[in-house]
Design a protein around this motif. Structure first.
Motif, short mmCIF file in Angstrom:
data_model
loop_
_atom_site.label_atom_id
_atom_site.label_comp_id
_atom_site.label_asym_id
_atom_site.label_seq_id
_atom_site.Cartn_x
_atom_site.Cartn_y
_atom_site.Cartn_z
N ALA A 138 -4.92 4.06 2.22
CA ALA A 138 -3.83 4.93 2.64
C ALA A 138 -3.10 4.36 3.85
O ALA A 138 -1.87 4.39 3.93
CB ALA A 138 -4.37 6.33 2.96
N ALA A 139 -3.86 3.82 4.79
CA ALA A 139 -3.25 3.21 5.97
C ALA A 139 -2.38 2.02 5.59
O ALA A 139 -1.27 1.85 6.12
CB ALA A 139 -4.35 2.77 6.95
N ALA A 140 -2.87 1.19 4.66
CA ALA A 140 -2.11 0.02 4.24
C ALA A 140 -0.81 0.43 3.54
O ALA A 140 0.24 -0.20 3.75
CB ALA A 140 -2.96 -0.83 3.31
N ALA A 141 -0.87 1.48 2.72
CA ALA A 141 0.33 1.93 2.00
C ALA A 141 1.41 2.44 2.96
O ALA A 141 2.59 2.11 2.82
CB ALA A 141 -0.05 3.02 1.00
N VAL A 142 0.99 3.22 3.94
CA VAL A 142 1.96 3.75 4.90
C VAL A 142 2.51 2.63 5.78
O VAL A 142 3.72 2.57 6.05
CB VAL A 142 1.31 4.85 5.77
CG1 VAL A 142 2.25 5.26 6.90
CG2 VAL A 142 0.97 6.05 4.90
N ASP A 143 1.65 1.73 6.20
CA ASP A 143 2.12 0.62 7.03
C ASP A 143 3.11 -0.26 6.28
O ASP A 143 4.13 -0.68 6.85
CB ASP A 143 0.93 -0.22 7.49
CG ASP A 143 1.36 -1.46 8.26
OD1 ASP A 143 2.07 -1.31 9.27
OD2 ASP A 143 1.03 -2.58 7.83
N ALA A 144 2.84 -0.52 5.00
CA ALA A 144 3.75 -1.36 4.21
C ALA A 144 5.14 -0.73 4.13
O ALA A 144 6.16 -1.43 4.12
CB ALA A 144 3.18 -1.57 2.81
#
Length: 339
Positions: A138-144
């Motif tokens: 989830a963190a990676a998706a939002v950061d992207a």
């Protein structure tokens, strides 16, 4: 980072009884809350007692590495060992950075969940591993979606997403493991990881803990009984130690421990070898008897910081009492085993 671990120590101390109450996987020994609390406490004390020259000041990664190494060396149980692995791995992408950003946090969470999954010989979904993975994804998706935005607002969005995904993953654990489904509870280690991540969110953003996250989690209400107490005792013991080994010997040790028992976790305590090319490894395993396991370990290296505890040993739900009892029991047996 110091505030985060301090908040986590307090939160886990406050919640240790309920975490212990629903601790039925991989063994129903009712100590997940105590183990996580004592492991995080070791990390916080290492930072409190460190001198300025011990860590690079204002280096987020260096501070977490110091905490992670202390946690690893004093880790308790499956949950404590896996969190120690998580902490040490999370420190690596943050090394040399003086400020946490959305991109750095996403990288740290991803590195940490991968390392935690790989530390176990037989990782199982529906545990704190699944919670770590969900938070990282989830963190990676939002950061992207932020296109490199390094603002505090972007960091807050990543933290919110990680905690929200962790909660969803905790809820899913009940359906992922037969033992949890039969007992109608969520995974204790997963809830502990959710608390730790919410403490990170609170420390970074300055807000209060979101106590409502725990509302409705099956088995977690204060009026619920200690589920683990009604389940059959597990045979065998938990063996933990630290030993210096080459990578090849470490692989051999993992294979032999897998043959003797289960819940085998092997993780490097530090990242640099000694002059003979050996690394220090923290070892955790559940076996029927401690002596054959320790004798086998001694064929490869000399174990230190040895602790042995009965999986069926009654656990006191108070962390401080449990700490004293565990120290006495494990210390006496470790001394006798070491001869």
């Amino acid at each position: 980072m110091k505030r985060w671990l301090g908040k986590a120590e307090t939160a886990l101390g406050n919640h240790s009884d309920r975490l212990n109450a629903i601790n039925i996987f991989p063994v129903a020994d009712g100590d997940t809350g105590t183990n996580l609390y004592l492991t995080v406490r070791a990390a916080t004390r290492a930072l409190q007692e460190s001198r300025p020259e011990d860590t690079v000041q204002n280096d987020v990664g260096a501070v977490l590495a110091t905490a992670g190494q202390a946690a690893m060396e004093q880790a308790r149980g499956n949950s404590g060992t896996l969190f120690s692995v998580f902490l040490c791995a999370a420190a690596e992408p943050l090394s040399g950075h003086t400020r946490l950003t959305a991109t750095l946090l996403a990288a740290a969470l991803n590195r940490a969940q991968i390392r935690a999954w790989s530390a176990l010989s037989d990782p199982v979904p529906g545990t704190m591993l699944s919670v770590m993975e969900a938070a990282a994804r989830a963190a990676a998706a939002v950061d992207a979606a932020q296109n490199g935005n390094d603002s505090n607002q972007a960091l807050g969005m990543v933290l919110d997403a990680a905690v929200g995904a962790a909660l969803d993953a905790v809820i899913r654990t009940e359906a992922q493991l037969d033992a949890l489904q039969a007992a109608h509870v969520v995974d204790a280690g997963g809830v502990g990881m959710l608390l730790i991540l919410d403490c990170l969110r609170s420390a970074v953003l300055g807000g209060e803990l979101q106590n409502e996250l725990l509302d409705g989690l099956h088995g977690y209400d204060v009026q619920d009984p200690h589920i683990h107490a009604d389940l059959p005792d597990d045979d065998g013991v938990e063996v933990m130690c630290t030993v210096s080994l080459s990578p090849l010997d470490a692989a051999t040790l993992r294979q032999r421990l897998d043959e003797l028992g289960d819940s085998v976790i092997l993780s490097q305590v530090d990242r640099s070898p000694d002059p003979e090319g050996r690394y220090r490894w923290r070892v955790h395993a559940h076996v029927l008897e401690s002596r054959p396991a320790l004798e086998m370990i001694r064929t490869l290296g000399q174990p230190t910081d040895v602790s042995v505890s009965e999986l069926a040993m009654p656990r006191d739900p108070d962390p401080l009492v449990a700490d004293a009892q565990s120290f006495d029991a494990r210390g006496l047996e470790a001394r006798s085993l070491d001869g």
